[in-house]
Motif scaffolding. Sequence first.
Motif, short mmCIF file in Angstrom:
data_model
loop_
_atom_site.label_atom_id
_atom_site.label_comp_id
_atom_site.label_asym_id
_atom_site.label_seq_id
_atom_site.Cartn_x
_atom_site.Cartn_y
_atom_site.Cartn_z
N ALA E 161 58.98 77.65 -45.23
CA ALA E 161 58.80 76.21 -45.21
C ALA E 161 57.92 75.79 -46.39
O ALA E 161 57.10 76.55 -46.89
CB ALA E 161 58.15 75.78 -43.91
N GLN E 180 67.82 79.28 -42.31
CA GLN E 180 66.73 79.45 -41.35
C GLN E 180 65.40 79.33 -42.09
O GLN E 180 65.18 80.03 -43.07
CB GLN E 180 66.84 80.81 -40.65
CG GLN E 180 68.13 80.92 -39.85
CD GLN E 180 68.22 82.22 -39.08
OE1 GLN E 180 67.21 82.75 -38.64
NE2 GLN E 180 69.42 82.72 -38.92
N ILE E 181 64.57 78.43 -41.58
CA ILE E 181 63.31 78.15 -42.27
C ILE E 181 62.16 78.72 -41.46
O ILE E 181 62.06 78.47 -40.26
CB ILE E 181 63.14 76.63 -42.44
CG1 ILE E 181 64.34 76.09 -43.22
CG2 ILE E 181 61.83 76.32 -43.14
CD1 ILE E 181 64.43 74.59 -43.21
N PHE E 182 61.31 79.49 -42.11
CA PHE E 182 60.19 80.10 -41.41
C PHE E 182 58.89 79.51 -41.91
O PHE E 182 58.83 78.91 -42.98
CB PHE E 182 60.22 81.62 -41.61
CG PHE E 182 61.45 82.24 -41.01
CD1 PHE E 182 61.46 82.61 -39.68
CD2 PHE E 182 62.61 82.39 -41.77
CE1 PHE E 182 62.61 83.14 -39.12
CE2 PHE E 182 63.75 82.92 -41.21
CZ PHE E 182 63.75 83.29 -39.88
#
Lengths: 302, 302, 259, 259, 282
Positions: E161, E180-182
Motif C-alpha cells: 500500500a 492484492q494490496i498489502f
Amino acid sequence: MAALSHREGAGDPPAPSRVLTRREVWLRQQRRRAALIAASSMTAVLLAVVLIVPRTPGWPTVKKTFFNGARFRQDFPDLLGYLWTDVKLFLTCVPFILIWGVALAMMRNIRNPALFPLRAFAAAYTDLFRGIPVILTIYLVGFGIPALGLKGEFHLLWFGGRWNSAYLWGPVALILAYSAYVAEVFRSGIEGIHESQRAGARSLGLTQTQTMRHVVLPQAARRVVPPLMNDMLSLQKDVALLSLLGVYELFRRAQVIKDRTFNYTPYVVAAVIFLILTIPETRLVDWYSARHRRRTGGSQVA
Amino acid sequence: MAALSHREGAGDPPAPSRVLTRREVWLRQQRRRAALIAASSMTAVLLAVVLIVPRTPGWPTVKKTFFNGARFRQDFPDLLGYLWTDVKLFLTCVPFILIWGVALAMMRNIRNPALFPLRAFAAAYTDLFRGIPVILTIYLVGFGIPALGLKGEFHLLWFGGRWNSAYLWGPVALILAYSAYVAEVFRSGIEGIHESQRAGARSLGLTQTQTMRHVVLPQAARRVVPPLMNDMLSLQKDVALLSLLGVYELFRRAQVIKDRTFNYTPYVVAAVIFLILTIPETRLVDWYSARHRRRTGGSQVA
Amino acid sequence: MNGATPKVEIRNLRKSFGTKAHRRTVLHDICLDIGEHEVVCLIGASGSGKSTMLRCINMLEPVDDGEIWLHGTGGAVDLAEPGLDPDPIRRRIGMVFQSYNLFPHMSVLRNITLAPMKVLGRSAGDAKATAMHLLQRLGLADKADAYPDQLSGGQQQRVAIVRALAMQPELMLLDEITAALDPVLVGEVLNVVREMRNDGMTMVLATHEMGFAREIADLVCFLQDGVILESAPPAQLFTEPQHAETRDFLARVIASGRL
Amino acid sequence: MNGATPKVEIRNLRKSFGTKAHRRTVLHDICLDIGEHEVVCLIGASGSGKSTMLRCINMLEPVDDGEIWLHGTGGAVDLAEPGLDPDPIRRRIGMVFQSYNLFPHMSVLRNITLAPMKVLGRSAGDAKATAMHLLQRLGLADKADAYPDQLSGGQQQRVAIVRALAMQPELMLLDEITAALDPVLVGEVLNVVREMRNDGMTMVLATHEMGFAREIADLVCFLQDGVILESAPPAQLFTEPQHAETRDFLARVIASGRL
Amino acid sequence: GDDESTTTTQAPATDAPSTDAPSTDAPSGDAAACAEGKTLEAGMLTIATGDPAYPPYVIDDDPASGQGFEAALAMAVAAQMGFEGDAVSWVRTGFDEAIAPGEKTFDFNLQQYSINAERQQVVTFSDPYYSAPQAAIASADSTLQISTIADLKSLNIGVAAGTTSIDLVENVIQPDSQVQIFNSNADANAALVNGQIDILVVDLPTALYLSAAEFDNAKVIGQFPASAGSEAEPWGMLFAKDNPLVECVNMALANLTASGELATITDTWMGEYTEAPEISMG
Ligand SMILES: Nc1ncnc2c1ncn2[C@@H]1O[C@H](COP(=O)(O)OP(=O)(O)OP(=O)(O)O)[C@@H](O)[C@H]1O
Ligand SMILES: Nc1ncnc2c1ncn2[C@@H]1O[C@H](COP(=O)(O)OP(=O)(O)OP(=O)(O)O)[C@@H](O)[C@H]1O
Ligand SMILES: [Mg+2]
Ligand SMILES: [Mg+2]
C-alpha cells in the motif's frame, strides 16, 4: 390407602460425619467423569496438533516466522515497555465512555413526549457512530479537528500537550465511537427489565432518576456484563488504532519490529500480552457475576 | 358519603367524530412542543457549526482535504464498485458466526456436571478470541495457516480458489473472532431469562433443546438485539481488515486513493456509504423490535 | 377413599436450600402415598414447603435424599434418582405454578398449544381445538390472541391451568390454582378438577382455601416447617385433628373466619 | 359509615387499552367517592377492571378521560391531569401489586428500606427498625437477608405488603393482598389493615375474598366489565343487592360455597 | 478498524536514470542563511522518515548514522543548511501522520514520496532527488518464466500500500485477477512466501534488497522498461503545505548537484541497486 409422616426434629439435623447420600455419590461420579472427559479430549486434541502440524510442509517456516523463540525472548520485554501507553489511553477513555454511554441509553428511554428531541438525538448519535467505522472516526476527528488549526494547551489526567495533540483527539474519537456501542448495550439491558419493576419503584415515590439508579440500571448492568465486556475488550485493543495518529504504543511497536524483521513473532507476543491482561479480567468478572447470581437467585432447573 | 356509578353501555361507545379529551389535547400540545424544541435546537446547532467552523484558520485546508466536492463526485461511484466485495464477505461470515456463536453460548449454559468440559471449552474459546485483537487473529490465521503449505482447492458460496486463499482464511479468522463476541451477547441474553421460564417449559415436557429453541432463545434474542447489532455493524466494517491479507475492497480502495492523492475525501465517501448501508438496517431493526414490544407488552409506566 | 394402588410413593424425601455453610432444610423426611385417581391437598402455613414438595415431584428441584416412586404404564421409576432423564417423566406430569410462568413472547393460544404440538406431536388444528375448548370453559375465549402481560392476574392463572390441562397428564401438580380467581371461577375450576379426577387423573394440590380442600380432597396433608404433621381424609382432619399443632392451626383459621 | 369528607373523588373515569385500531375500554365512566379513613373494597369477576382502577389512581396508567381528585394537606389535585408530576403524589399513595413487583437484586430488607431512605429521607437505622418491626409482625424476621427469588409465594406477598406499609402513606391501594396467604396470615393481615385504618389511612382493596370484604369494608363496589354496577356498605350489598347482575354474581358465589 | 500502513512509501516506476539531477534552475546560494529561523525548532532541523526505514535508503534502520541513500542525502542537505551533528534530529512518522493536513512534527520527511500534482495541493515537495524503475520479484523457489509483460497477466500480483506500483499493475499489466494490496513489504513478502501471490511489484532498489540474502526467500524476476512507466513520478522531500523552508532545501539540493556531491551519494548507495534483467513490453 396409607399415608405416613415422620418427624425427626423441626430444626436441621446435625450431620458432622455422615454417610453420603445417593445424590452426593452421583455428583462425585459425574465430576470424576467430567474430569476424565476433559483430560482425555484435551490430550487427544493436543496430540493431534503436536503430531499433525509439524508434518505439514510449511511448518519450519511457520515456526521460524510466527513462533520464533529467540525473537519471543527479545520482543516480550520490549513490547511490555509499551503496554503502559495502551493502558493509560484505555483508562482515560473508559469512564467517559461508560458515563456518556449510560446517558445516551437513558435518553433513548425517555418517555415524555415533549422530550422526544432528546430521544431522537440519542438514536441519531448511535446510528451515526455505529455506522461509521471506528477507524474513520479516528481519522476524521484525529486529523480533521487538529487541521482546523486550534491553538492552546490541554491537560487531562496523565496527558497534556497542544490542542492538536493525538493524545487529546484520539481518545475523543474513541469516546465518541465506543459510547455509541456501549449505549446500545445498556439500552438492551434497560429495555430487558420488566415494566413491573418500574411500576414497583415509581409507586413507592422514587423519581424517574432514582428508579433508574437504584432499580433499573443495577439489574440492567448485571445482565449486560458479557456484551459490555465485549466492548471493553475491543476498546482495549482499539486504542492501538490511535497509532494511526502517531501514538507509539505496543501494537505499533510490534508492527515496526515485524516490518523490520519480516517476522510475525512480535504479533504473537502482542497476542500473548493481551491475553495475560484480559483473561484474568474476564475470569474475575465472570466469577463475580456467577456469585451474585448464586446469592440472589432462586433454584435452577435441573 | 356518596358513591355513584354510571353505566352508559357495556360495549365500547362508538366515537366517529367526537370532541378531543383532555389527554388528547395535552398529547398534541406535547408533540407540538417537541417539534418546536427539535427544530430550534437543530437550527441552533447547525447555525453554530456553519458560523464557527468556517472561521477557524484551518478550515480551507480541511474543506479541501476532507470535504472535497470534486473528489467526492469522482470517488463515490468508484468506491461503490468495491462495496460488493465487502457485502459478500459479510454475508458469508454472518450465518457461521450466528450459528457458532449460539452454539458456544448454549455450551456455556450447560448444567450437566458431566459435560463440564464443554462448558470449560466454550469459556476458554471466548476468552481466547475476545482477548486477542481481531487484527492479530487475522494475521495469525490468514498468514499463519497458509504458511503451513496446504494444497488443494476450496469452494464456498461465491468464493473459490486455492487452499491458501485470503478469501478462505480471512472469513475463517473473522468467524473465529466474532463468534466469541456474539456468543457472549447471546449468553447474556440467555442468562437474563428468568429461571421460571425454563421451569415452565421443562414442566410441560419440552426437552432441553426445545426449551432453548422455543422459550429461552426467542426471548433472549429479542433482548440482545442492540448489542447484537453492535457486533453485526462492527463486522460489516471489520471485513475491511481482510484487506490486510490482500483482499481489495472498498476501504482499501479508499486508502489507495488517499495514498495517491493525500486527500481524505475518499474516507468520508466510505463513511457515507457505510451510513447509507447501516442506518436503514438499524432503523428497520429498531422499528421491528419496538413493534414487537408494543404488541406483546403490558402497559408502560408513565 | 379409593385407590389401593399408589400412583406416587414418597419415601424419606429430604430437601434443603442454600450453600454448604448456610444450609436450611425445608422438607424433612417426607413420606406420603398418593393413590391412583386421588386428589391430595397440601395445606399449611405460608413457607411450610408445599410448593417445594410439588417441585420435587416434578424433578424441578434435585432432592437431597429419599425416593419418589412414580407408578404407571411401564412400571415404576424413582424420580429422585440422580441423573434420571426427566423429559419422558415430565410429559406424564402436569404442573401449574404459583407464579404461572407463562411465556411472555407467545400469545395465549401459542402458550397452550406449544407443548401438545412439540411434545405430544399433536397437529396444529387439534391442539388449537383443545385449547379453545378449555379457554371457552374458563371464560377466556376472547383472550386467545392476547399476550400474557396484557392479562389480569386471574386471566393469567387460568391460562396456566389450561396450558397444563392441554397436556392431559396422568398426574397433575397444582399450586394455589385459585389464588387469583373470583369465587365464581373458583367454583368452575372445582368442577374441572372433579371432572379430571373422574377421567382418571391423579392430583396433588397445594392450597390455602380450606373450603376448596374440604370439598375436593380425598386426603389432606397438613405441613408445618417441612414436615407432614398429619394426613387424613378431610372429614377427619378438619373435624378431629389428631395433632396439637393441627388443632392449633385450624383453631386460628376458624378464629379468623376462614373455615 | 363515617368520612363525610372524601379522600378521593373519581369522576367519569375512562380507560382503554390497545391501539387505535383495536381499542378496548376496560373502565367505563367510573364515578366513586372514597371517604377519608375509609376502606373501600372492589369486588367483581376476574378481568372486570379492579387492578386497572387501582393503577389509574396511582397514576401508573394514563387515563383516557375523567378526573380523579385526591384531597389532602395542601388542597386537592386531579391525578388524571395529563402532565402532572407524579412523584410528590405517589409518595402519599402506597400500592401493593397483585404480582408483588419486588426488586430481585435487593435483599428483603433493602427492598423495604429503599424508598423510606431515598424518598422520605429516613436514616438507615430508622428505616431498618421500622422494616424489622413489620417483618416480625408478619412472621418474616428470619427472611430479612433473603432475596425475593428465594421466597415462597406467600412470603413474597408479605414483603410487598411490608414495603408499602413502611412508606406510611395517606392512601393505600391493595391489590389481592391475601391471595397467596394461608388463612392464619389472612387474619393477621386483616388486623393490620384495621389498625392502619384506625391510624387514619384510607384504603382501596381489590379482593376476591368476600369474607374479607364483608369484615373490613366500609363500602363495597361491585365491578362488572369495567362498570361499577353497585356500591354499598357490605351489610347491604351482600344481603340485599339492588342489581340483578349483583344478585346473580352473589348467588353463584354462594352456590360455589364461597360466601 | 483497519491496520493502516505504517510502511515506507515506495517509489513510482520511471525510466529516469538514477543520476538525473534535480531539474531546477533554483539559484544556488547560501542555504544556511535561507534556513535561518524557518525550522520547527530554532537551530535544529527535524527530519522524518519511515518506521522502519529500509535499505538501501537507510541502513540498519538508523538514519542518524547517515548510512544509506536517503540518510546520507538528508545529512548532506542539512549540512548545506548549516545543521551538523546534534543540530539534526530524526523522527519517525506513519504514512498518515506525514500526509495529514495541519501542523507537522517535522521540517521535512523523506521516504521515497513520489511527487504528483494532486499531492502537491495538500503538501509541498522539494525538487526531485531520485527516481527508480519498478521491478517484479517472485519467491525463491519459483519456476516462473517471465519475459514479457503478457506473461504476468494470468498471475496473482501483489503490491504494498502507498506505492505507485499499484498504478503500474492496474494500468500496464492489467492482470486477470485483481491486484492484492498489502500493508507493508513484510506482509506482501509473507504472502509471496505462502504462495498467496505469485509475484510482488516494488521499486527496483527495494526488490533487490528483498531478494538479498537476509530473508533468502525471494528473487528478482526483472525490472519494467521505461515504456511501462505509467507516469514518471520522481521522489521529493515532503513539507507541510507552503513551508518556506522548501526554498532552502531546494537551494541545498542545487548546491549538492552543482558540486557533484549528489551524484556521489547516489552512486555510493544506489549503484548496486540498478541491475536487473528487463521485462519486455511484449
Ligand atoms: N430457591 C430457594 N432458595 C432458598 N430458599 C428457598 C428457595 N425456595 C424456597 N425456599 C424456602 O423454602 C421454604 C418453603 O418454600 P415453599 O415455596 O415450598 O413454601 P410454600 O409452602 O409453597 O409457601 P406459600 O404458601 O407461601 O407458597 C420457604 O421458607 C422459602 O423461603
Ligand atoms: N396492558 C394491557 N393491555 C391490554 N389489556 C389489558 C392490559 N391490562 C389489563 N388489560 C385488560 O383489562 C381488563 C381488566 O384487567 P384488570 O387487571 O384490571 O382485571 P382485574 O379486575 O384486576 O382482574 P383479576 O381479578 O383477574 O386480577 C382485562 O380484560 C385485561 O385483559
Ligand atoms: Mg407456595
Ligand atoms: Mg387484578
